[in-house]
Design a protein around this motif. Structure first.
Motif, short mmCIF file in Angstrom:
data_model
loop_
_atom_site.label_atom_id
_atom_site.label_comp_id
_atom_site.label_asym_id
_atom_site.label_seq_id
_atom_site.Cartn_x
_atom_site.Cartn_y
_atom_site.Cartn_z
N GLY A 68 0.87 -1.15 -0.14
CA GLY A 68 0.03 -0.05 -0.06
C GLY A 68 0.84 1.00 -0.11
N LEU A 69 0.40 2.38 -0.72
CA LEU A 69 1.15 3.57 -0.56
C LEU A 69 0.32 4.53 -0.03
CD1 LEU A 69 1.41 5.72 -4.06
CD2 LEU A 69 -0.53 4.11 -3.28
N ASP A 70 0.92 5.76 0.52
CA ASP A 70 0.16 6.97 1.00
C ASP A 70 0.41 7.85 -0.44
OD1 ASP A 70 -0.19 5.57 3.32
OD2 ASP A 70 0.91 7.04 4.74
N LEU A 71 -0.76 8.24 -0.79
CA LEU A 71 -0.79 9.18 -1.80
C LEU A 71 -0.29 10.48 -1.54
CD1 LEU A 71 -4.36 8.40 -3.18
CD2 LEU A 71 -2.12 8.03 -4.53
N ARG A 72 0.40 11.46 -2.21
CA ARG A 72 0.76 12.59 -1.97
C ARG A 72 -0.39 13.49 -1.32
NH1 ARG A 72 3.26 15.25 -6.76
NH2 ARG A 72 4.02 13.30 -7.23
N GLY A 73 0.12 14.17 -0.22
CA GLY A 73 -0.89 15.00 0.46
C GLY A 73 -1.84 14.21 1.39
N HIS A 74 -1.42 12.87 1.79
CA HIS A 74 -2.05 11.97 2.49
C HIS A 74 -1.04 11.17 3.41
CE1 HIS A 74 -4.97 12.49 -0.71
NE2 HIS A 74 -5.90 12.19 0.25
N ASN A 92 0.27 9.17 -12.17
CA ASN A 92 1.92 8.91 -12.29
C ASN A 92 2.60 8.19 -11.05
OD1 ASN A 92 1.73 9.69 -14.76
ND2 ASN A 92 2.41 11.59 -14.45
N ASP A 93 2.12 8.92 -9.91
CA ASP A 93 2.31 8.06 -8.72
C ASP A 93 2.30 6.57 -8.68
OD1 ASP A 93 3.44 10.51 -7.70
OD2 ASP A 93 1.64 11.02 -6.40
N VAL A 94 0.80 6.15 -8.91
CA VAL A 94 0.53 4.71 -9.12
C VAL A 94 1.35 4.07 -10.20
CG1 VAL A 94 -1.32 3.32 -9.87
CG2 VAL A 94 -1.77 5.20 -8.26
#
Length: 306
Positions: A68-74, A92-94
């Protein structure tokens, strides 16, 4: 915390570089023994990668690893809470996250799951980058926010106006925490979770609605096994949105399950066991049908050589 659970051989956490050089946080859970496949999880607006305990605990004993990632701003990732310049930043992060997972475990098949706004991000990714997405074994969206959302029209209108003049202007989404789950214990944990937030900026709002519109217009281009799981009583992301998208997808390998009475956070609603079983069965089918196809091809090719 779930890290001490018997079924977890290891829990890892760290950061990976985004396309524009942010250090995005991720965590992963790995089963004992061989990994059958990987599930990559993309959380929703205001969420983070630590909200999927039931997914992790259900899949690890079945030999699935979960990332799992933490999206930017999260969560533990940098960036103004609930702000993006353009939707492509999420997409693009995904993209980078999936490449990062492939480098970590190059031989493992990968499924991707998006929850709520994460569902929109994942659908958009698969439609915008069809060649890359074709490497995935399937796409799962849990209560995707791809229709009407439980935010008041006045807030949406205000967001549109402000996006042009003051894109970083931040509003509370006004979403009701009790709409997440019918389990009161779960709802109680939400208010104590310091990594959660209920903020959205004006720019995020306009980018979000533009992307919802785009994926619906391009649904007929969908080319991957697709599983949509939605609660029938979801007041955050109304189920009609995912039903409409599902009808527009012409690709034959698709399944949508609606759970009567279920709320938005299906992974921790009172019927989560049923949801996890459906999710696991679908993934197993898409792994094993491929293994069977491969072995059939090998049988055919070996018989052709004799």
């Amino acid at each position: 915390m779930i890290y001490q659970s018997d079924c977890i051989a290891s829990h890892q956490e760290g950061t990976f570089k985004s396309f524009d050089n942010l250090n995005l946080y991720y965590q992963s859970w790995h089963p004992h023994g061989d990994t059958k496949a990987i599930l990559a999880v993309v959380h929703g607006l205001g969420g983070h990668s630590g909200l999927y305990t039931n997914v992790v605990e259900h899949l690890l004993p079945k030999q699935y690893a979960v990332y799992g990632l933490d999206l930017r701003g999260h969560g533990r990732s940098p960036g103004q809470r609930g702000y993006i310049n353009t939707w492509s930043e999420f997409r693009n992060d995904v993209q980078v996250f999936l490449k990062f997972i492939q480098q970590q475990q190059p031989k493992s098949p990968i499924f991707i799951l998006g929850h709520s706004m994460g569902g929109l991000i994942v659908l958009d990714y698969a439609l915008r980058y069809p060649e890359e997405a074709s490497l995935l074994k399937g796409v799962i969206v849990l209560a995707p926010s791809i229709g009407k959302v439980g935010v008041s029209p006045s807030r949406i209108l205000l967001g549109k106006i402000l996006s042009r003049v003051h894109p970083r202007f931040t509003l509370n989404t006004g979403l009701d925490a009790t709409a997440g789950s019918r389990d009161e214990k779960v709802v109680a944990t939400y208010s104590q979770d310091i990594l959660r937030h209920t903020l959205a900026t004006a720019r995020l709002s306009t980018e979000f609605f533009a992307t919802v519109s785009w994926i619906h217009t391009h649904a007929d281009k969908w080319q991957l096994p697709l599983l949509i799981l939605h609660g029938g009583a979801d007041s955050v992301a109304l189920p009609a949105g995912s039903e409409l998208f599902y009808q527009r997808v012409t690709y034959p390998d698709k399944l949508r399950i609606e759970y009567p009475g279920a709320y938005h956070d299906l992974q921790c609603d009172i019927n989560y066991c049923e949801v996890m079983t459906d999710l696991n069965n679908w993934m197993d089918q898409h792994l094993f049908s491929e293994i069977e196809t491969l072995s059939q091809k090998q049988v055919i090719s070996s018989s052709n050589h004799h």
